[in-house]
Every structure is written in structure tokens, then in C-alpha cells.
Design a protein around this motif. Structure first.
Motif, PDB file in Angstrom:
ATOM      1  N   LEU A  18       0.831  -1.206   0.000  1.00  0.00           N
ATOM      2  CA  LEU A  18       0.000   0.000   0.000  1.00  0.00           C
ATOM      3  C   LEU A  18       0.864   1.254   0.000  1.00  0.00           C
ATOM      4  O   LEU A  18       0.480   2.289  -0.522  1.00  0.00           O
ATOM      5  CB  LEU A  18      -0.909   0.023   1.233  1.00  0.00           C
ATOM      6  CG  LEU A  18      -2.070  -0.970   1.233  1.00  0.00           C
ATOM      7  CD1 LEU A  18      -2.726  -0.983   2.599  1.00  0.00           C
ATOM      8  CD2 LEU A  18      -3.086  -0.615   0.165  1.00  0.00           C
ATOM      9  N   PHE A  34       3.689  12.451  -1.939  1.00  0.00           N
ATOM     10  CA  PHE A  34       2.682  11.524  -1.397  1.00  0.00           C
ATOM     11  C   PHE A  34       1.273  12.087  -1.545  1.00  0.00           C
ATOM     12  O   PHE A  34       0.350  11.402  -1.952  1.00  0.00           O
ATOM     13  CB  PHE A  34       2.965  11.266   0.089  1.00  0.00           C
ATOM     14  CG  PHE A  34       1.911  10.455   0.811  1.00  0.00           C
ATOM     15  CD1 PHE A  34       1.872   9.078   0.688  1.00  0.00           C
ATOM     16  CD2 PHE A  34       0.954  11.074   1.608  1.00  0.00           C
ATOM     17  CE1 PHE A  34       0.910   8.326   1.359  1.00  0.00           C
ATOM     18  CE2 PHE A  34      -0.014  10.330   2.285  1.00  0.00           C
ATOM     19  CZ  PHE A  34      -0.033   8.952   2.154  1.00  0.00           C
ATOM     20  N   LYS A  47      -9.321  -0.080   3.897  1.00  0.00           N
ATOM     21  CA  LYS A  47      -7.922  -0.350   3.581  1.00  0.00           C
ATOM     22  C   LYS A  47      -7.467   0.515   2.404  1.00  0.00           C
ATOM     23  O   LYS A  47      -8.188   0.661   1.426  1.00  0.00           O
ATOM     24  CB  LYS A  47      -7.801  -1.826   3.204  1.00  0.00           C
ATOM     25  CG  LYS A  47      -6.421  -2.352   3.232  1.00  0.00           C
ATOM     26  CD  LYS A  47      -6.480  -3.855   3.079  1.00  0.00           C
ATOM     27  CE  LYS A  47      -5.104  -4.442   3.103  1.00  0.00           C
ATOM     28  NZ  LYS A  47      -5.154  -5.889   3.269  1.00  0.00           N
ATOM     29  N   GLY A  48      -6.291   1.085   2.536  1.00  0.00           N
ATOM     30  CA  GLY A  48      -5.740   1.866   1.433  1.00  0.00           C
ATOM     31  C   GLY A  48      -6.145   3.328   1.452  1.00  0.00           C
ATOM     32  O   GLY A  48      -5.691   4.115   0.632  1.00  0.00           O
ATOM     33  N   GLY A  99      -0.808   9.346   6.218  1.00  0.00           N
ATOM     34  CA  GLY A  99      -0.505   7.928   6.071  1.00  0.00           C
ATOM     35  C   GLY A  99      -1.617   7.183   5.366  1.00  0.00           C
ATOM     36  O   GLY A  99      -2.516   7.788   4.781  1.00  0.00           O
ATOM     37  N   ILE A 100      -1.525   5.868   5.436  1.00  0.00           N
ATOM     38  CA  ILE A 100      -2.476   5.000   4.744  1.00  0.00           C
ATOM     39  C   ILE A 100      -2.992   3.960   5.732  1.00  0.00           C
ATOM     40  O   ILE A 100      -2.223   3.433   6.540  1.00  0.00           O
ATOM     41  CB  ILE A 100      -1.784   4.302   3.543  1.00  0.00           C
ATOM     42  CG1 ILE A 100      -1.534   5.318   2.427  1.00  0.00           C
ATOM     43  CG2 ILE A 100      -2.618   3.141   3.019  1.00  0.00           C
ATOM     44  CD1 ILE A 100      -0.871   4.737   1.197  1.00  0.00           C
ATOM     45  N   THR A 110      -3.665   0.518   6.722  1.00  0.00           N
ATOM     46  CA  THR A 110      -3.165  -0.752   6.203  1.00  0.00           C
ATOM     47  C   THR A 110      -3.954  -1.950   6.721  1.00  0.00           C
ATOM     48  O   THR A 110      -3.974  -2.994   6.101  1.00  0.00           O
ATOM     49  CB  THR A 110      -1.677  -0.947   6.556  1.00  0.00           C
ATOM     50  OG1 THR A 110      -1.493  -0.670   7.943  1.00  0.00           O
ATOM     51  CG2 THR A 110      -0.819   0.004   5.757  1.00  0.00           C
ATOM     52  N   ASP A 111      -4.596  -1.795   7.866  1.00  0.00           N
ATOM     53  CA  ASP A 111      -5.448  -2.879   8.344  1.00  0.00           C
ATOM     54  C   ASP A 111      -6.577  -2.319   9.208  1.00  0.00           C
ATOM     55  O   ASP A 111      -6.405  -2.088  10.389  1.00  0.00           O
ATOM     56  CB  ASP A 111      -4.622  -3.907   9.143  1.00  0.00           C
ATOM     57  CG  ASP A 111      -5.448  -5.137   9.518  1.00  0.00           C
ATOM     58  OD1 ASP A 111      -6.216  -5.598   8.656  1.00  0.00           O
ATOM     59  OD2 ASP A 111      -5.345  -5.606  10.660  1.00  0.00           O
ATOM     60  N   GLU A 148      -4.786  -0.369  12.093  1.00  0.00           N
ATOM     61  CA  GLU A 148      -3.382  -0.253  11.735  1.00  0.00           C
ATOM     62  C   GLU A 148      -3.206   0.823  10.661  1.00  0.00           C
ATOM     63  O   GLU A 148      -3.844   0.765   9.613  1.00  0.00           O
ATOM     64  CB  GLU A 148      -2.884  -1.607  11.222  1.00  0.00           C
ATOM     65  CG  GLU A 148      -1.390  -1.704  11.085  1.00  0.00           C
ATOM     66  CD  GLU A 148      -0.977  -2.977  10.348  1.00  0.00           C
ATOM     67  OE1 GLU A 148      -0.306  -3.814  10.954  1.00  0.00           O
ATOM     68  OE2 GLU A 148      -1.328  -3.129   9.159  1.00  0.00           O
ATOM     69  N   SER A 186      -0.207   3.136   8.532  1.00  0.00           N
ATOM     70  CA  SER A 186       1.197   3.342   8.254  1.00  0.00           C
ATOM     71  C   SER A 186       1.411   4.823   7.971  1.00  0.00           C
ATOM     72  O   SER A 186       0.813   5.379   7.059  1.00  0.00           O
ATOM     73  CB  SER A 186       1.629   2.506   7.059  1.00  0.00           C
ATOM     74  OG  SER A 186       2.998   2.704   6.860  1.00  0.00           O
ATOM     75  N   THR A 239       4.513   1.935  11.164  1.00  0.00           N
ATOM     76  CA  THR A 239       3.152   1.426  11.212  1.00  0.00           C
ATOM     77  C   THR A 239       2.721   1.231  12.655  1.00  0.00           C
ATOM     78  O   THR A 239       3.454   0.666  13.446  1.00  0.00           O
ATOM     79  CB  THR A 239       3.093   0.096  10.437  1.00  0.00           C
ATOM     80  OG1 THR A 239       3.497   0.364   9.103  1.00  0.00           O
ATOM     81  CG2 THR A 239       1.710  -0.495  10.422  1.00  0.00           C
ATOM     82  N   HIS A 240       1.545   1.719  12.971  1.00  0.00           N
ATOM     83  CA  HIS A 240       1.073   1.684  14.359  1.00  0.00           C
ATOM     84  C   HIS A 240      -0.420   1.395  14.396  1.00  0.00           C
ATOM     85  O   HIS A 240      -1.123   1.660  13.434  1.00  0.00           O
ATOM     86  CB  HIS A 240       1.334   3.043  15.022  1.00  0.00           C
ATOM     87  CG  HIS A 240       2.749   3.500  14.901  1.00  0.00           C
ATOM     88  ND1 HIS A 240       3.714   3.166  15.812  1.00  0.00           N
ATOM     89  CD2 HIS A 240       3.393   4.211  13.938  1.00  0.00           C
ATOM     90  CE1 HIS A 240       4.881   3.670  15.431  1.00  0.00           C
ATOM     91  NE2 HIS A 240       4.713   4.305  14.286  1.00  0.00           N
TER      92      HIS A 240
END
Lengths: 720, 173, 69
Positions: free
Chosen positions: A161, A611, C5-6, C32-33, C35-36, C49, C51, C57-58
Motif C-alpha cells: 500500500l 505523497f 484499507k488503502g 498515512g495510509i 493498512t489494516d 493499523e 502506516s 506502522t502503528h
């Protein structure tokens, strides 16, 4: 290279050199230097706390107490001077997480590596795979993750991603490349464990043989600890084994990677549940000093609707998947309904289908777009013939003579509630209907089962019913007790559990050695800086991420055979060439700015650098305007942009992507390179503007200087 | 041309290269970067005897300097008040066009900083009332520097002396 | 708030949730993105989650996040 200006990174470099040399021949000195290196690394990354400087100072003291020799003296005076001469800079690293020279950031890992919860050095292993060095790639991966094969097949791939290539077209297929390399390495008998440190005499007990627990066991064993893993199930793997179905992750994959961990001397005890079969007190009596709880989240939430507990055909998805994985391959019914919209619901549905169920329907209370399951999973399920019933709220399980006959449901509509940006399903009055079924599977979430941890009465829990830990060290409120994985995060991912396991292993090691714990989660470590793969710009742009080939649909409906068939070797090697090597190019954009704003040439079209607002990127466009002056390369702080002369050509490349090639012109006089014609033309044109004529001198600067020097008669010494 | 003169009395120069060293150490340059250079010509035979001359090549600070015209970033400039041609390092991006443009090889590449460096008559020193670094160390005092209007008529005087001497006249033919 | 997601997000404020730790103060303002997200039931209260650019990632509570554009 100019000298490093940051004392912290200079010190790290120096200690690294020492550690790599053979000069640290006394184990005690080596240990002290390693600890110093660890602390400095925390400082460099802004995750040091107040204890770090005193700890450094006491290490200096400790080394001072050793009988003096050349190396001892060197380390002592070197570290002492760093600490004494630059207190401000070091404090700035610790207190404001700032490296004034920016030097520490130069070591920054690529975005993919930063994103990976386990912190795998992705650009390095992808490049190694591109070079055909599969076993070496696996060695690199296993520095951060002992399960490259498992993750190569089932990782949720957060890295993809964040992949910068995804801003140009599609992300590099990071996940699968790992699986390919692991398979190759195993098949060639080159999948190996790194050397283990000598035993240190400490015993650590890991509770739970899932990805988190086994990862911790792996790193602890490598570090010389004696590790025992206790597992309630009869086999290792945890949710990887009993949660993820075999058509996504064959059992052999787990078995082989677990065997590698066992090979390090980790002891596995199966069919043993902590809290039931043995207690903390017993383990302590056996000499275990640290405990790591990786018990997962294996208990399903209940629907709490009438009839749910009245029929044996109402089962929860976690239990269902577990039973199937453990070998009970009976279909739950012919016509089944799965309640839920997440990945577990999809897994349960696809598993049911493979067990022979004739009709499998997933009932979800919201709409398709709000399904939390992964899109790919949903698509594959649909292809296999799973039905979906959206906006459906189950209200009662109906049955006859002890068997389920139907699920009574209401239709819902999505209504925007006040103060919420999310639409909530609201039942439509009078919409109740019966969905025929002879089994119902609930997949509405799992939680941590804490009944077996009652012995640890003072253990702190969160309001989310997970074990409360410090996420920097995974330490619980009880000294020497750590926790990781789903037990800490709630149902999460394999890779997150692995990352937690690695973190905890390090924290346990710090615990035993009295090193202060971090105050922030670790930043991934660069494992190498391997040479990039040289790829022409056109190839770089044209290469496409390969489509994953799937097992044919008929077989997918009846067998647990792996669905994803993998890539061919050629596809894998080519895919590795799509990587942009963001471990080297840090996307600061200086090259673009120099070319556009200062040289006014504007040859570099690299919109992916941003970004928030990525715009078009095309490496092929560079050569249209580029004069190969090299200003971009000169201003690249990380040597990602390079200009070199090779085989009569001047070549401009960015991380190995060849952006421009120009034939060289040589000095008429001495044959030295004076640059490509396009570059010389650019200069000539500027003279024309300035009203100059005849700048047609194809000589190098040294010859220019010499050519204009006359043999001045005046300078001839006068004859006396 | 700048408002200064820099002349080398080639008869006095013994090719000790002190000027080059002083220049480099003043500007902190690596070995191959030479804002000024003493070029050895010869030895050639004159009247059956070998003769070598050492010619000091700094920058000439041209009136219409090609390096200034070639520079795309405006880093290469002529100083308004005295005509010194110099590089502004905050603007130089290292494209080296000035190096290729100069017919005299005056702009030099400094690989340590990735920028061009050239003789600027040590303008920082001049502004403090000092002389360029090269001039201050010249062992034989063959390098002379000053404002154009005070330039000594060295060549003319020497010519006159030579004409006055019967031996010298033969040499100058 | 429920994320998918994403999705691109920003950490726009501190969360009052107990899971917010002091080191996370550094994340405020980061982009950020996701991710989960919570992939089981889309629980708005679940930790998800994320990133973050240059910050790793946190798992963060959702009330400190907002979608970008």
C-alpha cells in the motif's frame, strides 16, 4: 564522501567498523560495544529516553575498568569524547528527536520497510531476488521475520500500500516474491538458520505457538536463551494453522518454517494449556525467569439472538475453521448461512464450499462497499459461487426437532445517524423473512480468552479486553512478563504478530541485561545497501506487475489445493526490476528542482515523489530535454542519481534506471572527455544569446589553459 | 577586465608552485583543483642552451566572460564594483557549463563540494585590504597585484634597460 | 468513523483513548495510509493499523484520524 558531521551517526559508524573487524577479541568488550551500539541506535532514531545517556556513561565506566589495551583505550576515549564534546547534539536527538545535521535520516529505510510491522529490508531482498540470489534474500528477510514463506503467501502486505511504485502504476509484488524465494531456498536446501550465540543460561517461556510467540522464540534462541513454547493445540502455527484455511496456506509451509525454529533448540510442548495444565508457579520453579504471552484471540463473539444456543448446527467460525484444520472435514450442513462480513466469514464460506456444502450464503448487515473483508478475497469467493445477502440482519435461529431449519432475518436500510459519518443499518419494519438453512456459522469477531490467565491476578487489561502492554517493549505491568500478538492488539495480522514477537524478544534481552527499554517502537534497521539492478527507463516503465494465476474454478470449489499458483521464475526476476529502490532515493526532489528551477531544463518528470499530490511520472521523458550536465547527480545527497562515463557514453541513472545515454565528445588535443554534443550545444547556444561567436573549441579545460600559454620570449632568461 | 592587475614577471619565476599551494590552502581545495596554475613551457633550446619558462595562469576576469554567459543559474557573476568574476556557491549546482565554456580553463571543478571554484583574486581578502593568497607567498616576488591605475610599467622599463644594453638588444631580437 | 484499507488519512489530533501514548504526540499532523482496518466487524471503536509517512506502522484509535480529501 565528506566527513560525517553528526556525532551520533559517526559513533555508530565507528562502532560498526569495530564490530565487523576482528579487533574486539575479548567477549566482554564485544558485549559492551554491542550495547553501546544499541543505545546509540536508539538515540539516532529518537527513541531514547532519559536512561540512555547514564547507561552509555556507565558502559564507558565499565570498559574503563577492564585491563587496558589498545582497543579498550580506543573505545573508551572515542565514546567519552563523543559524549563530552557534543552534549547538545546528543540531547537534541533524545529530547526533540532531531538530528541537527540530518545525517541520521540518511540511513532512513524505504517506505515499504518503514511500513512493514516486522520491518523487513524489502528493497534489499527484492534486489537480491532480482539477481537470482534467493537464499541470500531469505537470509535478509529472516533477520526481521522468521516466516518468509508464510508471509509470502498470506501477508496483508501493508508495504504494498505504501510502495512508491504504486504511485506510478501498481506496487511491486513484494509479498509473493518472498514466497518464491523461500520455496526456492527450501527446495535447493539453502534455507538456513543464522549462527546462534552461545547459551547464556537464562530460560524464557513463551505461551502460544502462533506467529508472534514463535518469532519471539526464534530471536531469543538466536540470542542464546533457552526457550520453551507451550501450546494448547496439538500442533504449532496458531491462527496461521487453525485460522487461515489450507487453500491459502498449505500446511507444509508452516511445518517447514517451524522446523527451522525447532532446529535452533526451541522446545515445543503441545496439548498443554497454560492455566489448566500448568501454572506460572510451576514454570518459575523450573527456572523460567521471563514469560511471553502470545495466546491470540480465539474466542468468538456471540450473536445473542434466540435459538443461537439451542442447536448443535449453530457454530462459530473460529471453532469451525479450527476443527477443519485439525482434520475434522465434515460439512456442517448442505445449505449454510455465514453471518458476518469480514475475512473470517469469507474463509468460513469458502471452506464450507470445499467440504461439499451445496449452497453457501454470507449474510451481512451492511452493504457490499462496507464489507471489511479484503476485496480480492470477496472476489475469489464470488467466483467460487458463494452467495451474498447484504443488508440482512439475523434475528432468530429457527429449527425443528433439534435441528436448524432456517434463519429468520430482517432487511435493513442504511441510515445516516446524527453525529456519525457512518451509515448504520436500521431494520425495515415488516421485512422479516426466513432464509432456509441447515447450519449457521457466526463470524462476527473474536476476542482474547482470558479465563486461563486468572493466576496473573494483577495483570492489567485494556477496556478492549486485551492485555495492556507498552507498545515500545511489549512489556506488561508485571516485571518479566511480556505479551504480543492478537492478545495485545485484538484480532490483527500475522505480520503484526511477528513484528511484536521480534520487539518482545529484544525487550526480554534488555530486561536480562539491565539495558533501558525503548520509549518508542523501534524503527526498522537497514540490513544492507546492495547494488541496484540496471534497467533502461523504457523497460522500467513498460514492465507490468504480473497477474496471479489461479487454480481452475472447478478444483477450487472441491479441493483445499492452493488457489494462487504463483509466478514463473521469469516473472519474479522481472518483477524485482520494477522496484524503485527507495532505500537509496529518498524522494527529496532536489534533482527535479535543480533541473527545473536552476538549470531551467526541466527534464525530470517524477511526479511520484509527492505523497499527497502525485502527478505523472515517466522516466522515459528525461532524455527528451536532458543535456547530461550532471547537476542533478551533483545535488543528490544520497548518490541515487548518478552520472558516469562508460563505453563512449555519458549515462545518467536514478537508482539504476537509465534515464539518459549520450555519446561522448573528446578533447581534440589529449583525448579527455569533454561531454556529450548536446551538452556542448547547450553551452554554445548560451554564447549566441550573449552575442558571442565561435565558441567551437573541442578541447578540455587543461588543454585550453595550456594552449593559450605562449612561449613568451620575454620569459626566456636573459643571457648573462 | 577587472579594476585590478595581476602580473607575473616571468623572468623571475622559478616554478616553485608556492602560489598554487597558497591558493589551494586558502580556499581549502583538493589536489587536482587549480584556480591558478603555473604551467611549465619548455625546456626549449635557445642559442644552444635549454630554457624553460613558468607561466602563471589565473583567471583573466574577462570583460564579457563566457563563463558568465554559459552559467544557467546565475552563479557565475561579475562583481559590479570591481569586475571580479566569481562563483556564488549558493547558486552553483555543478553543471560544469562554465568549465566547458572558458577558453582559458579558469573555472575548476571541486569534487569535494560538487561545485565550481575559480580565481576570484581572493576577493574576501581584497575587501579586507589584503592581497590575494598567491601573491603573498611568491618566493621571488614575481607576482604583482594591485589596482590597474597603479600598475608599474615593468615591461617598458625592462625593455628600455635592454635597449640600453648592447648584449640585451641581441637577446630581444 | 470507519475506514477502509488503502485510504489516505491524517492524524489530526490527540486521542483521548487509553491506547494513546505520549510518543504518539509526534504523529499529529502526519499523513498515512490505512493498512489494516478492523477486518471483522468494522468496529468504530477498534484500534486500526495505520502506516504513517516516515513514522512507521502503528495501531491507533480511530477518533484521531480523518480521511484526506
Amino acid at each position: 564522501m565528506p566527513e560525517k558531521s553528526c556525532p551520533v551517526s559517526a559513533a555508530i559508524a565507528e562502532l560498526d567498523d569495530l564490530l565487523q573487524s576482528n579487533r574486539l577479541d575479548k567477549p566482554k568488550i564485544r558485549r559492551i560495544v554491542e550495547e553501546m551500539r544499541l543505545l546509540l541506535n536508539d538515540i539516532a532514531w529518537g527513541r531514547a529516553g532519559g536512561d540512555h545517556l547514564p547507561a552509555m556513561e556507565s558502559l564507558v565506566q565499565e570498559i574503563g575498568d577492564i585491563s587496558s589495551d589498545a582497543v579498550v583505550d580506543h573505545v573508551k576515549t572515542f565514546v567519552e569524547s563523543i559524549l563530552q564534546d557534543h552534549p547538545e547534539t546528543i540531547r537534541s536527538h533524545i529530547e526533540s528527536h532531531n538530528c541537527p545535521s540530518g545525517e541520521c535520516v540518511k540511513l532512513a529505510p524505504a517506505p515499504c520497510q518503514m511500513t512493514c510491522p516486522a520491518g523487513i529490508d524489502i528493497p534489499t531482498y527484492v534486489t537480491l531476488i532480482g539477481q537470482g540470489k534467493d537464499a541470500e534474500a531469505i537470509d535478509v528477510i529472516r533477520k526481521d521475520n522468521p516466516f518468509p514463506w508464510v508471509c509470502g503467501l498470506v501477508c496483508t502486505r501493508p508495504c504494498e500500500l505504501m510502495c512508491i511504485r504504486g504511485r506510478i502504476d501498481k506496487p511491486v509484488s513484494i509479498k509473493f516474491l518472498k514466497a518464491f524465494a523461500a520455496e526456492r531456498a527450501f527446495s535447493h536446501r539453502e534455507y538456513r538458520n543464522p549462527p546462534k550465540k552461545p547459551e547464556n543460561g537464562h530460560k524464557v517461556c513463551v505461551i502460544g505457538a502462533g506467529p508472534g510467540g514463535m518469532t519471539a522464540a526464534y530471536y531469543l534462541a538466536l540470542n542464546g536463551y533457552q526457550v520453551r513454547v507451550i501450546e494448547a493445540l496439538p500442533m504449532a502455527g496458531g491462527m496461521m494453522m487453525v485460522g487461515i484455511p489450507r487453500y491459502r496456506l498449505p500446511r507444509e509451509v508452516i511445518d517447514r518454517e517451524v522446523a527451522m525454529i525447532e532446529d535452533l533448540g526451541v522446545e515445543f510442548v503441545f496439548n498443554t494449556r497454560f492455566g489448566r495444565d500448568l501454572t506460572m508457579a510451576q514454570l518459575k520453579a523450573e527456572g523460567f525467569e521471563a514469560f511471553l504471552f502470545a495466546i491470540g484471540a480465539h474466542t468468538s463473539f456471540k450473536l445473542r439472538i434466540p435459538g443461537e444456543t439451542d442447536y448443535p448446527q449453530v457454530i462459530d467460525a473460529i471453532e469451525f475453521l479450527r476443527n477443519v484444520a485439525l482434520g475434522d472435514r465434515h460439512m456442517p450442513g448442505k445449505k449454510i448461512i455465514i453471518i458476518g462480513g469480514g475475512n473470517v466469514a469469507i474463509d468460513a464460506a469458502r471452506t464450507s464450499l470445499r467440504l461439499g456444502c451445496e449452497e453457501v450464503t454470507i449474510a451481512y448487515r451492511r452493504a457490499r462497499t462496507e464489507m471489511p473483508a479484503d476485496e480480492e478475497e470477496v472476489e475469489q469467493a464470488e467466483e467460487e459461487g458463494i452467495h451474498f445477502s447484504f443488508l440482512t440482519i439475523p434475528v432468530e435461529v429457527v429449527g425443528k426437532e433439534g435441528s436448524v431449519t432456517a434463519l429468520k432475518c430482517l432487511r435493513a436500510e442504511l441510515v445516516q445517524r446524527e453525529g456519525s459519518s457512518r451509515k448504520s443499518p436500521v431494520p425495515v419494519m415488516g421485512s422479516d423473512h426466513f432464509m432456509e438453512a441447515d447450519a449457521v456459522i457466526c463470524a462476527i469477531g473474536q476476542q482474547v480468552d482470558h479465563q486461563w490467565l486468572s493466576e496473573l491476578s494483577e495483570l492489567k487489561w485494556t477496556r478492549r479486553n486485551t492485555i495492556d502492554v507498552d507498545m515500545s517493549s511489549m512489556a506488561t505491568n508485571i516485571e518479566g512478563v511480556f505479551a504480543i500478538g492478537d492478545a495485545v492488539t485484538g484480532p490483527a495480522t500475522v505480520i503484526e504478530a511477528i513484528g511484536g514477537g521480534k520487539k518482545a524478544a529484544e525487550a526480554v534481552d534488555r530486561f536480562f541485561n539491565g539495558i533501558p527499554q525503548r520509549t518508542m517502537p523501534p524503527v526498522p534497521v537497514r540490513r544492507a545497501r546492495v547494488d541496484w539492478l540496471e534497467v533502461p527507463a523504457s523497460t522500467k516503465m513498460v514492465l507490468k506487475r504480473p497477474e496471479m494465476e489461479l487454480l481452475n474454478i472447478d478444483r477450487r470449489r472441491i479441493m483445499f489445493q492452493q488457489v494462487e499458483l504463483g509466478y514463473s521464475e521469469n516473472q519474479v526476476r522481472e518483477e524485482a526490476r520494477r522496484c524503485l529502490r527507495c532505500d537509496i532515493c529518498r524522494r527529496c526532489g532536489d534533482c527535479v528542482k535543480v533541473c527545473r528551477d536552476q538549470m531551467k531544463i526541466d527534464a525530470l518528470q517524477m511526479g511520484y515523489l509527492d505523497f499527497d499530490h502525485p502527478v505523472k511520472t515517466d522516466f522515459r521523458l528525461t532524455e527528451v530535454k536532458c543535456i547530461a550536465c550532471g547537476a542533478c547527480a551533483e545535488n543528490c545527497s544520497n548518490n541515487a542519481m548518478q552520472i558516469i562515463d562508460r563505453d563512449n557514453e555519458r549515462i545518467l541513472s536514478l537508482c539504476g534506471t537509465i534515464l539518459n545515454r549520450q555519446k561522448l565528445v573528446y578533447c581534440e588535443n589529449c583525448g579527455t572527455v569533454i561531454g556529450p554534443a548536446k551538452y556542448l550545444d547547450f553551452i554554445k547556444k548560451r554564447f549566441d544569446k550573449a552575442g558571442q561567436v565561435d565558441a567551437d573549441h573541442a578541447v578540455c579545460e587543461a588543454c585550453a589553459r595550456k594552449r593559450v600559454v605562449p612561449f613568451d620570449t620575454e620569459s626566456v632568461p636573459v643571457k648573462r | 577586465m577587472s579594476k585590478y592587475y595581476m602580473v607575473q614577471d616571468q623572468q623571475k619565476c622559478i616554478g616553485c608552485h608556492s602560489c598554487e599551494i597558497a591558493c589551494k590552502s586558502n580556499k581549502g581545495l583538493p589536489a587536482a583543483t587549480r584556480p591558478c596554475q603555473v604551467i611549465q613551457v619548455g625546456p626549449k633550446f635557445f642559442n644552444g642552451k635549454p630554457r624553460t619558462s613558468f607561466i602563471f595562469m589565473p583567471c583573466f576576469h574577462c570583460e564579457n566572460a563566457w563563463c558568465v554567459a554559459a552559467c544557467p543559474t546565475g552563479a557565475m557573476q561579475r562583481r559590479e564594483k570591481d569586475g571580479i568574476v566569481f562563483v556564488d556557491h549558493t547558486l552553483c549546482v555543478g553543471c560544469k557549463t562554465c568549465i566547458s565554456a572558458c577558453p582559458w580553463g579558469a573555472p575548476q571543478w571541486n569534487p569535494d563540494i560538487g561545485k565550481v571554484v575559480k580565481c576570484d583574486y581572493c576577493m574576501d581578502r581584497i575587501d579586507q585590504g589584503l592581497k590575494p593568497a598567491c601573491v603573498t607567498v611568491c618566493t621571488t616576488h614575481c607576482l604583482n597585484f594591485g589596482r590597474t591605475e597603479t600598475r608599474p610599467a615593468l615591461k617598458r622599463e625592462r625593455y628600455a634597460r635592454a635597449m640600453a644594453s648592447t648584449k640585451g638588444a641581441a637577446v630581444l631580437e | 468513523m470507519v475506514f477502509h484499507k488503502g485510504q489516505k488519512v491524517e492524524v489530526f489530533k490527540k486521542s483521548d483513548d487509553e491506547s494513546w501514548k505520549t510518543y504518539m504526540d509526534d504523529f499529529i499532523g502526519s499523513h498515512g495510509i490505512i493498512t489494516d482496518p478492523d477486518s471483522t466487524i468494522n468496529d468504530p471503536d477498534a484500534l486500526i493499523e495505520v502506516s504513517l509517512l516516515d513514522k512507521g506502522t502503528h495501531r491507533l484509535p480511530q477518533d484521531c484520524l480523518r480521511p484526506l480529501d
